[in-house]
Structures are given as structure tokens and as C-alpha cells.
Design an enzyme around this catalytic site. Structure first.
Site, PDB file in Angstrom:
ATOM      1  N   GLU A 211       0.726  -1.111  -0.513  1.00  0.00           N
ATOM      2  CA  GLU A 211      -0.010  -0.126  -0.533  1.00  0.00           C
ATOM      3  C   GLU A 211       0.661   1.372  -0.176  1.00  0.00           C
ATOM      4  OE1 GLU A 211      -2.703  -0.065   0.122  1.00  0.00           O
ATOM      5  OE2 GLU A 211      -3.625  -2.447   0.000  1.00  0.00           O
ATOM      6  N   CYS A 245      -2.037   9.729   2.289  1.00  0.00           N
ATOM      7  CA  CYS A 245      -1.576   8.763   1.394  1.00  0.00           C
ATOM      8  C   CYS A 245      -2.714   9.296  -0.426  1.00  0.00           C
ATOM      9  CB  CYS A 245      -1.234   7.264   0.829  1.00  0.00           C
ATOM     10  SG  CYS A 245      -3.429   6.143   1.538  1.00  0.00           S
TER      11      CYS A 245
HETATM   12  P1  NAD Z   1       8.236   4.687   4.695  1.00  0.00           P
HETATM   13  O1  NAD Z   1       8.044   3.437   3.782  1.00  0.00           O
HETATM   14  O2  NAD Z   1       9.022   5.383   4.916  1.00  0.00           O
HETATM   15  O3  NAD Z   1       7.961   3.425   6.594  1.00  0.00           O
HETATM   16  C1  NAD Z   1       6.473   2.712   6.668  1.00  0.00           C
HETATM   17  C2  NAD Z   1       7.540   2.013   7.264  1.00  0.00           C
HETATM   18  O4  NAD Z   1       8.440   1.142   7.053  1.00  0.00           O
HETATM   19  C3  NAD Z   1       7.948   2.452   9.179  1.00  0.00           C
HETATM   20  O5  NAD Z   1       7.196   1.491   9.994  1.00  0.00           O
HETATM   21  C4  NAD Z   1       9.012   2.288   8.856  1.00  0.00           C
HETATM   22  O6  NAD Z   1       9.489   1.716  10.060  1.00  0.00           O
HETATM   23  C5  NAD Z   1       9.483   0.798   8.159  1.00  0.00           C
HETATM   24  N1  NAD Z   1      11.116   1.082   6.492  1.00  0.00           N
HETATM   25  C6  NAD Z   1      11.090   2.779   6.961  1.00  0.00           C
HETATM   26  N2  NAD Z   1      12.299   2.876   6.072  1.00  0.00           N
HETATM   27  C7  NAD Z   1      12.682   1.228   6.543  1.00  0.00           C
HETATM   28  C8  NAD Z   1      13.709   0.622   5.820  1.00  0.00           C
HETATM   29  N3  NAD Z   1      15.196   1.569   4.914  1.00  0.00           N
HETATM   30  N4  NAD Z   1      13.833  -0.646   5.495  1.00  0.00           N
HETATM   31  C9  NAD Z   1      12.339  -1.317   6.540  1.00  0.00           C
HETATM   32  N5  NAD Z   1      11.043  -0.772   7.127  1.00  0.00           N
HETATM   33  C10 NAD Z   1      11.875   0.835   6.696  1.00  0.00           C
HETATM   34  O7  NAD Z   1       6.685   5.574   5.097  1.00  0.00           O
HETATM   35  P2  NAD Z   1       5.576   6.747   5.956  1.00  0.00           P
HETATM   36  O8  NAD Z   1       7.563   7.825   5.588  1.00  0.00           O
HETATM   37  O9  NAD Z   1       5.172   6.141   7.657  1.00  0.00           O
HETATM   38  O10 NAD Z   1       4.307   7.037   5.492  1.00  0.00           O
HETATM   39  C11 NAD Z   1       4.241   7.627   4.438  1.00  0.00           C
HETATM   40  C12 NAD Z   1       4.730   7.231   2.778  1.00  0.00           C
HETATM   41  O11 NAD Z   1       3.631   6.396   2.953  1.00  0.00           O
HETATM   42  C13 NAD Z   1       4.262   7.679   1.768  1.00  0.00           C
HETATM   43  O12 NAD Z   1       4.847   7.597   0.691  1.00  0.00           O
HETATM   44  C14 NAD Z   1       2.258   7.544   1.686  1.00  0.00           C
HETATM   45  O13 NAD Z   1       1.957   8.274   0.171  1.00  0.00           O
HETATM   46  C15 NAD Z   1       2.378   6.289   1.978  1.00  0.00           C
HETATM   47  N6  NAD Z   1       1.166   5.840   2.179  1.00  0.00           N
HETATM   48  C16 NAD Z   1       0.284   5.150   1.731  1.00  0.00           C
HETATM   49  C17 NAD Z   1      -0.663   4.729   2.458  1.00  0.00           C
HETATM   50  C18 NAD Z   1      -1.740   3.208   1.211  1.00  0.00           C
HETATM   51  O14 NAD Z   1      -2.825   2.989   2.491  1.00  0.00           O
HETATM   52  N7  NAD Z   1      -1.774   3.197   0.355  1.00  0.00           N
HETATM   53  C19 NAD Z   1      -1.531   4.584   3.455  1.00  0.00           C
HETATM   54  C20 NAD Z   1      -0.367   5.978   4.351  1.00  0.00           C
HETATM   55  C21 NAD Z   1       0.717   5.955   3.911  1.00  0.00           C
END
Ligand code: NAD
Length: 456
Positions: A211, A245
Site C-alpha cells: 500500500e 496517501c
Molecule cells: P516509510 O516507507 O518511510 O515507512 C513505513 C514503514 O516502513 C515504517 O514502519 C518504517 O519503520 C519502515 N521502514 C522505513 N524505512 C525502512 C527501511 N529502509 N527498511 C525497512 N523498513 C523501513 O513511509 P512513511 O513515511 O511512514 O509514510 C509515508 C508514505 O506512506 C507516503 O508515501 C504515503 O503515500 C504512503 N502511505 C500509503 C498508504 C496507502 O494506504 N497506500 C497509506 C499511508 C501512507
């Protein structure tokens, strides 16, 4: 692998293997547990969300707690039907026989949540996984630490602690979790980290639901109700300070109404800015990133830049005609900034959308069914909402997910149940009759008969 992670997964596997989580009564009890968790701890969770993101309590209730409650209640109401065997027809060469599809829980699954809706995006996937009868680890976002701690404390009190575990942590912990062999991973977060998740999952051939995010376009046709469009887009761009998102990322507006629409949008955003409480930008880094997007876009800014650093609150800004290769038009904005770009026609808007990565959501404001049909048929997006924004994501009977770089797979309601179930095909044949003509050598008569029966 640390002993903690190893022991957690071993424990979950043992619970799953005991068969307990497959039982429908157990599943319903867990789903009710989720409802009780969010209802009985409303204030505690609202406080955690205020601490992490300065979320206004009603926004947080609506988009986080109530949304989780609705998902769980919908699953309880429909679980009996979803979990039933689905009859399938049997072709003539296979008769006599019965065929059906039997949904079966996948096993031990991993849910990784982001920070922007840290309750909803940890618990709504858990609703899906529980409705399908799985054991799981939930990994909340470290960037919403108060909410992460609240979930770690509450989940074991309301859900079967042998089947649902919260593991808190940042990249190191997630990397360690991702190295394990799961039966499914549902990841919500950025496209960039989505790639990391899929690469790690590929080592074990673990299926993933991703997602992700992206730039969701909003098309405003000349025949749209411009005032309503402006108000709804302004609402979608300011709720959670645009850190959604599915937020409308930028607007494509038909030239003949561009000036009027842009004025309405500025007025509505100014009104939201002045009258509605604002959510904070999650941290300094993101505040710097958003301010960076305002530098070098080459367009005209409507509404003054205003940032309250102490509370990390940023006022909305409309950016008219930014350069298309500037960062504000290349990166997901994820904040209260909104580019507005004029297009000559709906065809030009469609071409603009098609020339870019497939988005998570697409919004269209129009009074014309022909425009609606053209946009639906000729563009791709994870989901579409016509004459509003965001609301498609709260309809529990609609699947929610992206396409291409905005994600793969879907959940919510039945789609979530299906994501976390194996739809196991089963064929059952009686042992009698056991006609000898069904085995080789096939006589000429049998061959002819079968070809006739199968209308070859
Ligand atoms: P992110 O990808 O930075 O982090 C998400 C999760 O991944 C966190 O739990 C984090 O601890 C983990 N993570 C971060 N870096 C990592 C790595 N290198 N290796 C493994 N795990 C890692 O995203 P965010 O900043 O928390 O959220 C924002 C993004 O999420 C935006 O792009 C937004 O559009 C997207 N989003 C999508 C939806 C959806 O339902 N499609 C919903 C909300 C947010």
C-alpha cells in the site's frame, strides 16, 4: 536473528498450527476486541495521536478510530458468508465430482504501518488478517512513538497475545523482521521502502500487499461545480495537513475556468487555515522537505508562506503553474501545498495523467457522464472518486489499494479477507464408478464420445 524475534515468530507459528485462529468464533472475538480497544481507549489514543501529530481530536476519531471500528464491525457482520465454501462447476471430463473453493488462513503474517494514520494503518490491516484467521506481528511506525507505545500496551490486553504481537522499532527492527519467512506481508508506506520490502520478501517467495503512495491527480472539468470542487479539494488537502496517501496531490483544471477555480481554491484553503485546527507536520525533516518543495518551483504562489516551527504547523499554499520538472511536480507532496496546472481540455488532462506513474487515487470533478466515462476508461489509478476526494477509501465494501508504483493488492472488507486467505481449490470425486474407459488405452469410441461431449 535476535532471540526475541525468533521466539515471537515461533510462538505465533505454534498458535497458528494449533488451529485456534481458524475458528470463526475466535476470529469474531478478536474483531470485537479491536472494536473494544478503540472504543474503550478513545481518549488515550486521541492523546497519543495529538502528541505524535497534533491531530485535532475529531479528525483523529473520524479517520482513525471510527474507521477501524467500521472495518471490524463490517468483518463481524460478513465473516460467515466470506468464510463459506464457494461452489464451482465441474467440466464434463471430470464428472462425477464436486468442486469448491475453500478459503483458508495463510499462517503467520507481518503488518508494517506508517506514521500518518498510525492507528488506522496498523489496525485496519490487522482486522483483515484476523478476519481471515491468521496470527501476526504488527510493526507500528517509530515516527509516531506515542501511538506505537499505546498499541504495544493495548493490543495484548484486547487480542489473543499468543496470536497477535506488536513489535516496536525502526529500520533495524523492520529489516530483521523482513528477513524472516512470513506467509504474507502487508506493507503501508513509501514506494521507495516498498521496493525494500518486496526484495526481502522475494528471498522467501513471500507474497506481498504493498500500500504505497504517489501523486494523486485531481481533474477539474469546465462543467464542474467549481465552488464545491474547491471546498472539497481544500478539505482533502488540509485534513491531516495533506499527509494522506490518497490526498489530492495536484490539480489539472480546464483553462476556461482556471482563474475562477483557483480563486475559489485559495479562498477555501485560507478559510480552512483560519478556522480549522491543523495537524502538525510529522517532524522537522519533513517540514524542511516541504519548504524545499516551495523553492525553485518556478510558479506563482497564492496564499502567504507561513510556518509555525514550534508546533510544526504549515499553512497551505497554492502554486500556480509550477515547472513540470521541479521537485513539487516530481515527488509526492505529502503536505498542505497544492500545484494547479491549466490544461486545454479533458483529453489533455488524460494525456497528462497517462504520461506519469499510475497513481494511488484519481479525482474528477465534472457534471458530465461522457467526461466521467472517458477519464475512467483511459486512465489507470488505484481508485477513483468522482466529485469528492478521499471518501472512496472509507467504503468498507470497496477494495483499497494501488496499481503499479502506487502499490499492489488490496484490502478493506472482503478484499482484506481474500488478501489474507488462500482460496484453496478442492475437487472431490467418488471412487465408484471407476470406469475402465477413463484410463489408457482410450478406445476410438471413447475418444469420439469425449470430443462430442466437450463440443470440440
Ligand atoms: P516509510 O516507507 O518511510 O515507512 C513505513 C514503514 O516502513 C515504517 O514502519 C518504517 O519503520 C519502515 N521502514 C522505513 N524505512 C525502512 C527501511 N529502509 N527498511 C525497512 N523498513 C523501513 O513511509 P512513511 O513515511 O511512514 O509514510 C509515508 C508514505 O506512506 C507516503 O508515501 C504515503 O503515500 C504512503 N502511505 C500509503 C498508504 C496507502 O494506504 N497506500 C497509506 C499511508 C501512507
Amino acid at each position: 536473528m535476535s532471540t526475541d524475534v525468533a521466539a515471537t515468530i515461533e510462538g505465533l507459528r505454534a498458535t497458528f498450527d494449533s488451529g485456534r485462529t481458524a475458528d470463526l468464533t475466535w476470529r469474531k472475538r478478536q474483531l470485537q476486541g479491536i472494536i473494544d480497544l478503540v472504543k474503550q481507549n478513545e481518549q488515550l489514543l486521541l492523546d497519543a495521536l495529538a502528541q505524535d501529530l497534533g491531530k485535532p481530536p475529531f479528525d483523529a476519531w473520524l479517520a482513525e478510530l471510527n474507521m477501524v471500528k467500521d472495518e471490524a464491525a463490517h468483518a463481524i457482520a460478513h465473516l460467515g458468508g466470506w468464510a463459506k465454501r464457494e461452489k464451482a462447476s465441474v467440466p464434463v471430463v471430470t464428472q462425477p465430482a464436486k468442486a469448491w473453493i475453500e478459503p483458508q488462513p495463510l499462517g503467520v503474517v507481518l503488518i508494517i504501518a506508517p506514521w500518518n494514520y498510525p492507528v488506522q494503518l496498523a489496525l485496519a490491516p490487522a482486522v483483515a488478517a484476523l478476519s481471515a484467521g491468521n496470527a501476526m506481528v504488527i510493526k507500528p511506525s517509530e515516527l509516531a512513538p506515542a501511538t506505537s507505545a499505546a498499541l504495544a500496551e493495548l493490543v495484548p490486553r484486547y487480542l489473543d497475545p499468543d496470536a497477535v504481537r506488536v513489535v516496536e522499532g525502526a529500520v533495524d527492527t523492520t529489516t530483521e523482521l523482513l528477513a524472516q519467512a512470513w506467509d504474507h506481508i502487508l506493507f503501508t508506506g513509501s514506494t521507495q521502502v516498498g521496493r525494500v520490502v518486496m526484495e526481502a520478501a522475494a528471498k522467501h517467495l513471500t507474497p506481498v500487499t504493498l500500500e504505497l503512495g504517489g501523486k494523486s491527480p485531481t481533474i477539474v472539468a469546465a462543467d464542474a461545480d467549481l465552488k464545491v470542487a474547491a471546498k472539497r479539494i481544500a478539505w482533502g488537502k488540509t485534513i491531516n495537513a495533506g499527509q494522506t496517501c490518497t490526498a489530492p496531490d495536484f490539480v489539472l483544471v480546464e483553462s476556461k475556468v482556471a482563474a475562477a477555480f483557483t480563486q475559489h481554491l485559495s479562498d477555501e484553503l485560507a478559510s480552512f487555515r483560519d478556522k480549522a485546527p491543523a495537524t502538525s507536520i510529522v517532524n522537522e525533516r519533513h517540514l524542511d522537505r516541504l519548504e524545499g518543495l516551495l523553492d525553485g518551483h518556478g510558479g506563482e504562489e497564492l496564499l502567504p508562506r507561513k510556518t509555525d516551527r514550534a508546533n510544526r504547523v504549515m499553512a497551505p499554499v497554492v502554486v500556480r503553474e509550477p515547472e513540470l520538472d521541479s521537485p513539487i511536480m516530481q515527488e509526492e507532496i505529502f503536505g498542505p501545498l497544492i500545484p494547479v496546472i491549466e490544461v486545454e481540455s479533458i483529453d489533455a488532462a488524460i494525456d497528462f495523467v497517462k504520461a506519469r506513474p499510475r497513481p494511488l487515487a484519481l479525482y474528477l470533478f465534472t457534471g458530465s457522464e461522457a467526461t466521467e466515462r472517458a477519464v475512467l476508461a483511459r486512465t489507470h489509478a488505484g481508485s477513483v472518486c468522482i466529485n469528492h476526494v478521499l471518501y472512496q477509501a472509507v467504503v468498507t465494501s470497496l477494495p483499497f489499494g494501488g496499481i503499479g508504483p502506487s502499490g499492489m493488492g488490496a484490502y478493506h472488507g472482503k478484499a482484506g479477507f481474500d488478501t489474507f486467505s488462500h482460496r484453496k481449490p478442492v475437487l472431490k470425486r467418488p471412487t465408484r464408478p471407476d470406469a475402465s474407459f477413463a484410463y489408457p488405452p482410450y478406445s476410438a469410441v471413447v475418444q469420439k464420445l469425449l470430443k462430442t461431449l466437450t463440443r470440440w
